[in-house]
Design a protein around this motif. Structure first.
Motif: not given
Length: 186
Positions: A128-152
């Motif tokens: 919940a306190d991840s500093i990467y929350k805005p990176v994830a939100a913007l990546a998803h909004k812009l159609g970028l793949v976010w590395g926090g979603d990687f399974k490997s």
């Protein structure tokens, strides 16, 4: 430059008029993005200019939005195969991709990091306190793949344009058989 669609000739390893024209188009495309979205810090700018223009557009949009939130910097753009192999050998493991297997090798991936008082900050990276929350939100909004979603491997500072197979990227990138735009459309 061929992969970006700027170089129109056969790949011959010679720097001639077609190469100079393609380099001018590459620079112009990056200047236009910078002029439209604004100048970032030098480190981010240097890394942005290594990205394929289609990737640079989305990453620049993300970085421009992040700039308004905190001191985020782009810390990596394109990597050579040798640079990727060197990272692959590091322990603890920071990547599972060898040279030619990373989206960084094709200029379509970037890494971002938060800086506070001039020092890089990496945690907390999850929860919940991840500093990467805005990176994830913007990546998803812009159609970028976010590395926090990687399974490997969890890589929350990583963003990339698309999820193309590296074998296809490698072939197109090294032979000039297709541009990035063509690959993204198929």
């Amino acid at each position: 430059m061929k992969f970006a669609g700027f170089y129109r000739g056969d790949l011959d390893g010679l720097a001639g008029p077609l190469t100079r024209e393609a380099a001018a188009q590459w620079s112009m495309s990056h200047r236009q993005l910078r002029d439209r979205y604004g100048m970032l810090d030098k480190r981010s700018e240097d890394n942005l200019w290594t990205l394929q223009p289609l990737a640079a557009l989305k990453v620049r949009q993300m970085m421009t939005a992040l700039r308004g939130l905190a001191d985020w910097k782009l810390i990596c753009g394109i990597r050579t195969y040798a640079e990727q192999d060197s990272l692959y050998k590091k322990r603890p493991r920071v990547t599972r991709a060898k040279g030619g297997q990373s989206m960084h090798n094709f200029g379509i991936a970037a890494d971002v990091c938060l800086f506070v008082d001039g020092k890089d900050v990496w945690t907390p990276s999850e929860g919940a306190d991840s500093i990467y929350k805005p990176v994830a939100a913007l990546a998803h909004k812009l159609g970028l793949v976010w590395g926090g979603d990687f399974k490997s491997i969890y890589d929350p500072g990583h963003v990339q344009l698309g999820e193309l197979p590296t074998a296809i990227l490698h072939h197109a990138y090294t032979t000039g058989s297709a541009t990035l735009a063509q690959l993204l459309q198929s």
